[in-house]
Design a protein around this motif. Structure first.
Motif, PDB file in Angstrom:
ATOM      1  N   ALA A   6      -2.736   4.662   4.293  1.00  0.00           N
ATOM      2  CA  ALA A   6      -3.431   5.856   3.820  1.00  0.00           C
ATOM      3  C   ALA A   6      -3.251   7.014   4.787  1.00  0.00           C
ATOM      4  CB  ALA A   6      -4.914   5.551   3.629  1.00  0.00           C
ATOM      5  N   ALA A   7      -3.390   6.742   6.085  1.00  0.00           N
ATOM      6  CA  ALA A   7      -3.216   7.798   7.080  1.00  0.00           C
ATOM      7  C   ALA A   7      -1.793   8.352   7.046  1.00  0.00           C
ATOM      8  CB  ALA A   7      -3.543   7.256   8.467  1.00  0.00           C
ATOM      9  N   ARG A   8      -0.843   7.469   6.840  1.00  0.00           N
ATOM     10  CA  ARG A   8       0.563   7.899   6.766  1.00  0.00           C
ATOM     11  C   ARG A   8       0.797   8.805   5.562  1.00  0.00           C
ATOM     12  NH1 ARG A   8       5.433   7.841   9.757  1.00  0.00           N
ATOM     13  NH2 ARG A   8       7.168   7.855   8.288  1.00  0.00           N
ATOM     14  N   ARG A   9       0.235   8.442   4.428  1.00  0.00           N
ATOM     15  CA  ARG A   9       0.441   9.231   3.223  1.00  0.00           C
ATOM     16  C   ARG A   9      -0.329  10.551   3.263  1.00  0.00           C
ATOM     17  NH1 ARG A   9       5.064   7.268   2.263  1.00  0.00           N
ATOM     18  NH2 ARG A   9       5.259   5.633   0.660  1.00  0.00           N
ATOM     19  N   ALA A  58       0.821  -1.212   0.000  1.00  0.00           N
ATOM     20  CA  ALA A  58       0.000   0.000   0.000  1.00  0.00           C
ATOM     21  C   ALA A  58       0.850   1.254   0.000  1.00  0.00           C
ATOM     22  CB  ALA A  58      -0.938  -0.008   1.202  1.00  0.00           C
ATOM     23  N   LEU A  59       1.942   1.251   0.742  1.00  0.00           N
ATOM     24  CA  LEU A  59       2.824   2.419   0.775  1.00  0.00           C
ATOM     25  C   LEU A  59       3.567   2.598  -0.547  1.00  0.00           C
ATOM     26  CD1 LEU A  59       4.287   2.124   4.383  1.00  0.00           C
ATOM     27  CD2 LEU A  59       2.759   3.913   3.534  1.00  0.00           C
ATOM     28  N   ARG A  60       3.898   1.505  -1.198  1.00  0.00           N
ATOM     29  CA  ARG A  60       4.520   1.603  -2.512  1.00  0.00           C
ATOM     30  C   ARG A  60       3.552   2.198  -3.535  1.00  0.00           C
ATOM     31  NH1 ARG A  60       9.615   1.466  -3.995  1.00  0.00           N
ATOM     32  NH2 ARG A  60       9.139   0.288  -5.892  1.00  0.00           N
ATOM     33  N   TYR A  61       2.279   1.838  -3.385  1.00  0.00           N
ATOM     34  CA  TYR A  61       1.273   2.320  -4.336  1.00  0.00           C
ATOM     35  C   TYR A  61       0.901   3.778  -4.078  1.00  0.00           C
ATOM     36  CZ  TYR A  61      -3.292   3.088  -6.448  1.00  0.00           C
ATOM     37  OH  TYR A  61      -4.343   3.630  -7.140  1.00  0.00           O
ATOM     38  N   ALA A  62       0.623   4.095  -2.830  1.00  0.00           N
ATOM     39  CA  ALA A  62       0.153   5.445  -2.482  1.00  0.00           C
ATOM     40  C   ALA A  62       1.347   6.360  -2.267  1.00  0.00           C
ATOM     41  CB  ALA A  62      -0.720   5.393  -1.229  1.00  0.00           C
ATOM     42  N   GLU A  63       1.613   7.189  -3.247  1.00  0.00           N
ATOM     43  CA  GLU A  63       2.747   8.101  -3.157  1.00  0.00           C
ATOM     44  C   GLU A  63       2.451   9.210  -2.152  1.00  0.00           C
ATOM     45  OE1 GLU A  63       2.668   9.353  -7.121  1.00  0.00           O
ATOM     46  OE2 GLU A  63       3.586   7.525  -7.953  1.00  0.00           O
ATOM     47  N   SER A 114       2.204  15.126  11.308  1.00  0.00           N
ATOM     48  CA  SER A 114       1.515  15.486  12.548  1.00  0.00           C
ATOM     49  C   SER A 114       1.878  14.587  13.721  1.00  0.00           C
ATOM     50  CB  SER A 114      -0.003  15.436  12.335  1.00  0.00           C
ATOM     51  OG  SER A 114      -0.420  14.108  12.083  1.00  0.00           O
ATOM     52  N   GLY A 115       2.576  13.475  13.463  1.00  0.00           N
ATOM     53  CA  GLY A 115       2.872  12.538  14.536  1.00  0.00           C
ATOM     54  C   GLY A 115       1.671  11.751  14.980  1.00  0.00           C
ATOM     55  N   VAL A 116       0.656  11.660  14.119  1.00  0.00           N
ATOM     56  CA  VAL A 116      -0.584  10.962  14.461  1.00  0.00           C
ATOM     57  C   VAL A 116      -0.638   9.639  13.724  1.00  0.00           C
ATOM     58  CG1 VAL A 116      -3.090  10.995  14.158  1.00  0.00           C
ATOM     59  CG2 VAL A 116      -1.913  13.005  15.048  1.00  0.00           C
TER      60      VAL A 116
END
Length: 258
Positions: A140-143, A81-86, A148-150
């Protein structure tokens, strides 16, 4: 004026609301997983790592398959997911959240057709699907907002950021961080109460907030001013110059104090 390449491109208020909603979904998901799927977590991998070390726990061997499945599926899905969502791509983050909703619906549908699986291997498909949902949500939240550190599936880091900024007297999104922590607890509480009424309700609860968060994120992509222009994606040279000057002044002061 330029914007750092990893800055969120959704509107801040909408991004904060999405984070709080996703935290509620994570709490509800972990409540269902822990209470109905053999006392494992599908959002909080730290908890699973601790459970994996508690070898004297009753039914340890029976729960080990679920623990290993949750960790492995979560990690693999998170990577994909992280690879996909830039970074900064609201549209791709919305697509990842949509995948999370599909996985949550699959858990609900599987539970509706095969309620209360009674063996440690029978719960593995439920755990795998739930871990996929939580990994997609985490990515998704990371991207959407990495500054924000959330976090929405575990809050140790959020609590650490909250207390660190408070101790250092730095400005911070304290309301957002506290809201995410509270939402996680409320999601778990709501999930536990619904499971008491009927386990199917507990499986259904995470679907709604996940779907709402997906719609909010997707609609943000269509709003004016939420897409990064080529200039917005350029590094801020002025900002970098100020940082270098600040570091140089600190180094000079430290040298004088010796």
């Amino acid at each position: 004026m330029t914007t750092a390449p990893n800055a969120p491109v959704t509107r801040p208020g909408r991004t904060a609301l999405v984070a709080v909603i996703l935290a509620f979904a994570a709490g509800a998901t972990d409540a269902f997983a822990f209470l109905q799927l053999g006392a494992v977590f599908t959002a909080n991998m730290t908890g699973n790592l601790v459970l994996a070390g508690l070898v004297q726990r009753p039914d340890y061997a029976a729960s080990l398959a679920g623990i290993v499945t949750a960790i492995a599926i979560f990690a693999a899905t998170l990577y994909i997911a992280l690879r996909y969502a830039e970074p900064g791509s609201t549209a791709k983050s919305a697509a990842v959240l949509a995948a999370s909703v599909v996985a949550q619906v699959a858990v609900l549908a599987l539970w509706a057709t095969w309620p209360s699986p009674n063996t440690s291997l029978a719960v593995v498909p439920f755990i795998a699907l739930s871990a996929v949902a939580m990994a997609c949500q985490t990515a998704a939240a990371r991207r959407l907002d990495s500054a924000s550190g959330v976090t929405t599936t575990y809050v140790t880091g959020t609590i650490t950021s909250l207390m660190a900024n408070a101790a250092d007297r730095k400005p911070q999104p304290a309301g957002l961080r506290i809201g995410v922590i509270a939402a996680l607890v409320l999601g778990a509480l709501a999930g536990a109460l619904l499971i008491q009424l009927h386990p199917l309700y507990g499986a259904a609860l995470p679907v709604l907030p996940a779907a709402v968060a997906t719609v909010l994120t997707a609609s943000a992509h269509a709003l004016p001013g939420t897409h990064p222009s080529p200039r917005m994606m350029e590094p801020s040279h002025e900002h970098d110059r100020h940082i270098r000057a600040h570091l140089h002044r600190r180094a000079r002061r430290a040298h004088r104090d010796r």
